[in-house]
Every structure is written in structure tokens, then in C-alpha cells.
Scaffold this active site. Sequence first.
Site, PDB file in Angstrom:
ATOM      1  N   SER A 553       0.850  -1.188   0.000  1.00  0.00           N
ATOM      2  CA  SER A 553       0.000   0.000   0.000  1.00  0.00           C
ATOM      3  C   SER A 553       0.882   1.234   0.000  1.00  0.00           C
ATOM      4  O   SER A 553       2.023   1.212   0.468  1.00  0.00           O
ATOM      5  CB  SER A 553      -0.893   0.011   1.243  1.00  0.00           C
ATOM      6  OG  SER A 553      -1.544   1.263   1.400  1.00  0.00           O
ATOM      7  N   TYR A 566      -2.718  -0.775  10.483  1.00  0.00           N
ATOM      8  CA  TYR A 566      -2.731  -1.133   9.063  1.00  0.00           C
ATOM      9  C   TYR A 566      -1.440  -0.692   8.384  1.00  0.00           C
ATOM     10  O   TYR A 566      -0.779  -1.472   7.671  1.00  0.00           O
ATOM     11  CB  TYR A 566      -3.936  -0.479   8.391  1.00  0.00           C
ATOM     12  CG  TYR A 566      -4.015  -0.698   6.898  1.00  0.00           C
ATOM     13  CD1 TYR A 566      -4.527  -1.873   6.380  1.00  0.00           C
ATOM     14  CD2 TYR A 566      -3.574   0.287   6.004  1.00  0.00           C
ATOM     15  CE1 TYR A 566      -4.599  -2.082   4.999  1.00  0.00           C
ATOM     16  CE2 TYR A 566      -3.639   0.095   4.633  1.00  0.00           C
ATOM     17  CZ  TYR A 566      -4.158  -1.093   4.141  1.00  0.00           C
ATOM     18  OH  TYR A 566      -4.229  -1.285   2.792  1.00  0.00           O
TER      19      TYR A 566
END
Length: 676
Positions: A553, A566
Amino acid sequence: MTHPEVQHLLDRSNRLGADPRNTNYAGGNTSCKATATDPVTNGDVELLWVKGSGGDLGTLKESGLAALRLDRMRALVDVYQGVDTEDDMVAAFDFCLHGKGGAAPSIDTAMHGLVDAAHVDHLHPDAGIAFATAADGEALTKECFGERVAWVPWRRPGFQLGLDIARIRREHPEAIGVILGGHGITAWGATSEECEAHSLEIIRWCQTYIDERGRPDPFGAVVHEPLEEVERRRRAAALFPLLRGLASTDKPQVGHFTDSHPVLDFLARERHPELAALGTSCPDHFLRTKVRPLVLDLPPDVPLDQTYERLRELHAAYRDDYRAYYERYADESSPAMRGADPAIVLVPGVGMFSFGKDKQTARVAAEFYTNAINVMRGAEAISTYQPIEEREKFRIEYWQLEEAKLQRMPKPKPLATRIAFVTGAGSGIGRAIAERLAAEGACVVVADLNAEAAATVAAEIGNADVAVPVTVDVTNEEQIDEALRQAVVAFGGVDLIVNNAGLSISKPLLETTLADWDLQHDVMARGSFLVSRAAARVLIEQELGGDIVYISSKNSVFAGPNNVAYSAAKADQAHQVRLLAAELGQFGVRVNGINPDGVVKGSGIFASGWGAQRAAVYGVPEEKLGEYYAQRTLLKKEVLPSHVAAAVFALVAGDLAQTTGLHVPVDSGVAAAFLR
């Protein structure tokens, strides 16, 4: 509009081809003759419709037929100059075609056009080939059928064989068909119904004769009992990567595993080595299985390391033998050797491993060798199995017509022969990646925690030759190992690993619980590690290189608000890319990552609550979140699952073969996430 007789032909073909007792997949051909109107003269013209080159009787459509003018077809008898001109006669069929479209005429066209019967079937039933390959097949045919079925000695398919059968038809008007030595059967009839009945009668009588008069144990006594199913599958999964690597020495292959009763029983018996060494006989068989298989000469309980060593030795010997076979018979007109690796590997107690340019080819090779086992069983039950001579096999395997047929095959897709294992593929980004890789030619294992979602995606991608589902919790080591075993047994190994499984919980630091932290790290950091480790064992054993791709990501480098668990897990994944690239490069395994921006549309993560949480952080309606992300990028465009899938394809398709340890941004340009 389809001619009525052609419709009868198609219906008959589909019925015959649907039953494997009648013929093997893509084997045999059928035909009909009828009068039609010539659109040029408006007069009557006699036509022959015959199954063309390629295709399968069970699924035959009108487009799979070649239509030829019968007068021109029969006129070729006057210009035929003998067996040395067979190839020229096949080329001449093109000048007999009626109209545009349809399939290319096959080598068997003469058999159908020259026989004086309205409908003709040429089939490869196991029971019929058992008679055809029996040492005293001619006498057995006489004993079984009397004058009702004639015997034709072996002759390579072609124009002369058509003339031979046509002569027998004229000289024996009472005959309903023939047994073709070393090959199969041909039957005929005045109507489609009568022709089909005659074909089935020949097959039925052959099988009845074998059942009633054959020896009960033609393969001898049992010497190696098969392993129990669970252990058999574990053993297959342990052997398959090595075998696939060996079978891919000349060119990459996909594998198929078969542990059916006929295969296991054959390998359990004392005579299987000598019979396997004789090779197959029917041209359809050995063109797909090669002249003979590689047979492991160890019992199933030998330790794996010893088995590996022996398989390597046998593979080297097989390649030497195949090269010697090629050199014995090749001349200046022969095509180049196509590869010396086995298409079939037989392992007593475990089963049969088959290989091909794609899963369907590998599976069909296994089906053909199962046919060959049935043929050997039948021939040995009533006589002695005696396949055609090796020289004849070579003439067909390296026939210029066969070479031309191979050259007509479409160019392989970029990921042909490659096997992908995609986690989190039941939805969102993972689904898009699985679909794209399959569209580019890969076999895909759709791995997901949600079994129903995985099964749905796999089914929508295609049949089991293209995609299979596996259920796996990527935090569970045993489930991952089992999922990789299933992938290996399904396709022979694995080449492309995509670590995509993920989830997210958006909370400020002080509200992030230990459970929130652990869950996200377990799925993404731990899960990627476990999947990569299990897959690396297969990749290293295959010795074929490979790719591991992490869907990380932009958050692995971008410090966004309320996202500590996350983003930290994604940063862990990002560094795994660098670490594994450094470690696995020696094995030809490339490890790269992709850093997407927030993918809202079609995303499983965003649909499960993450979208609402992130929208609240940024103070926008959830339905506007994608637009919000797009507006903060340089390109002002929203990132979709298909964009991530395209980046995966770019990394693994071959143009970036020297690239490893790279992170590819797929974020429409987030300046704060630029890699430094």
C-alpha cells in the site's frame, strides 16, 4: 440452414463422442454424403461433410466440419501416385473444398470420401484397439465377427488407407466395418442411424469377447499396493514440483495428476514395467503421450530423498533414450526434435503425472494413457499386446503434416504454462488479479478465507483446467501448507504468488486495541510471510524461477491519520519484499511489491466497514470517498482493482525479467508516497 443429413451427422457424433467407451477426446472422425444445391449452377452437387482436423466429436458443431465436392475428391484416385505422395494428397483436399469456412480437412478425409457408404465413422474405442493391437488380431477378428467385420493390416493414416478400406467395402458387401491393425475401427451405414448402430455393435462385441474369454489378471500379480488416499495425495504433492521441473527441461509445462483405479491397478501389478516399455500404439495415443512413459522403478515406501535422486537419474536416461530414438529414424526432411522430456511419469503406489503446454493438454495426455492401459489390458487378456513398430511411431510423430498442424496452433498467451496462487482472490483486488492472470493464459488458484466466494470466482473464470478454488486462512500455517499442496496437485506446482489477502481497521492510536493490532499483522505481515515461505519451498524444488508479488500500500511509506496498525503491517510487507528479493534471487525467484492508493470500487476491505471509517476521518460521505482520493492525486483519477491487476501482470509477464525488490506505485500520483 443446416442440411438434414449434416444435422444427423452432428447428433450422431455428439452421442458417440460423449461416451469414452466409444472414442477418446478429440479422437476419430465421422462423415456423411448427401446431395445439395450448388449456389453457382443452381444444380445438384454431391458433397462430403467430414469432421476436420482438430476438435472433438462430443462437442462437434457444423463449423468443425470440412465440406468437399465428392466428384473432385474421388477424382484424386486418378492422380494418386502411391504412399510416397501421401502428403501431396492432403494438400490436394483443399482444392476439393466447397465454399468458405469450415475446418481444415484431416488426413482421414480419404477414408470417408472413398468408402461407398452415405455415413462413415472412424473411432478409437479401447476394446476395438485391444483387438487392433493383439498379436493375432486378424484371427481374433475372424473368430469374433466372422464375415461381418474385416481386418485391415496396419497402415499409416492417409489416402492409401482410404483405398484399402474402400476395396474391402466393395469386396465384402456383407461387412459393416473393419478393425484397423494397430489403430482403431471404421464402420459405415446407409443412414446415420445404421452407421451408429454398426459402430456400437463392433465396440460391444469386442468388449464382450474380452470380458467373456479374456484372462482375469492380464497384468500379473499385485506387487505394490497403492498408498491410502491421504498419503497418496501428500506423496504426489511432494513429488510433483520436482517432476514438473524435470519435465520442463526443454520448455515449461503444466501438470496433471491421476490416481484413478485403472492407473493404480496397472502400477500395482508385476508386468507394468515391461508393458509400459512397449509404448502406446494408436496414433492419437502416442502423439500425446510420447512413445513411452517414464516409470519409477522403486516401491512407494522408499524415502523421498532416495526417490528424488532416482527420478533425476531416470529422467536423464529418458532424455538420452529419446534422443537416440530421434536419431535412429530422423532424416534430412524430419522436423527438429521437439523435446526429450517425458509427457507421462508413472509412480507405483501413487499414480500418473502428465504434462503439457496447458492444463487441458496435460489432462488429455493422462486420459489417453489411461486409454492405452485399457488397450493393453484387453489385448493381454485375449492375446499378446503388440503395438506398431517404433519406426512407424516416429514417422507419425515427426510427420510433416503433424508439424504443419502444430505450426498452425495459435501463439501462446504471455502467461501460458504459469501457475498463479492469489490470496484474498474471492473479491476486490484479488479477484481482479486472478481474472487478469487467467485472461493472460495462467492457471489460477483462487485462495480465500470465504470458500463460497473463492468457488464463485473460480467458476466464473473457467473450468478446472483454468482455475480452482482453495479455502485458506492465511494466519494458519497448516491451512497454508494444505492450500499449496492442493495447488500443486491441481496444476503441478506454482510460479506466481500474489500476497493480496488483507483487511483494515481505521482507529486513532489510543483507540487501537491489541486485538486490532494483532489481527492486521497476523493477516498481512504474518500471512504474507507464511504464504511466501510455503510457496518458496515449491519454487526452489521446481528450479523454474518464479515471482512473488506483495500487494502492499502507499500507506507503507505514507503517514496517514488514524491508521497505525494497518500502515505498520503494510510497512512490514514492504520490507519483506526487499528481504526476500535478496534471499531468493539465487533461485531465480523475483520478489516485487505494488503500492496502491485506496481502492474503493469493488473492494472487499472498503465494503466491510473500512470505507465508512476512512470517510469519517476525512469528513466526506462514504459514497464520495473514491472521488476524494482521486482529487488528492496528481492525475486526479480513481484507482480501480483492474489497475492493480495490470501492474501485477506488468511485473510477471516477462518484460521486467531483470527487476526484483521493486515497489510499483499504483496511486495516480500521491506525492507524499513517492519512493525515496
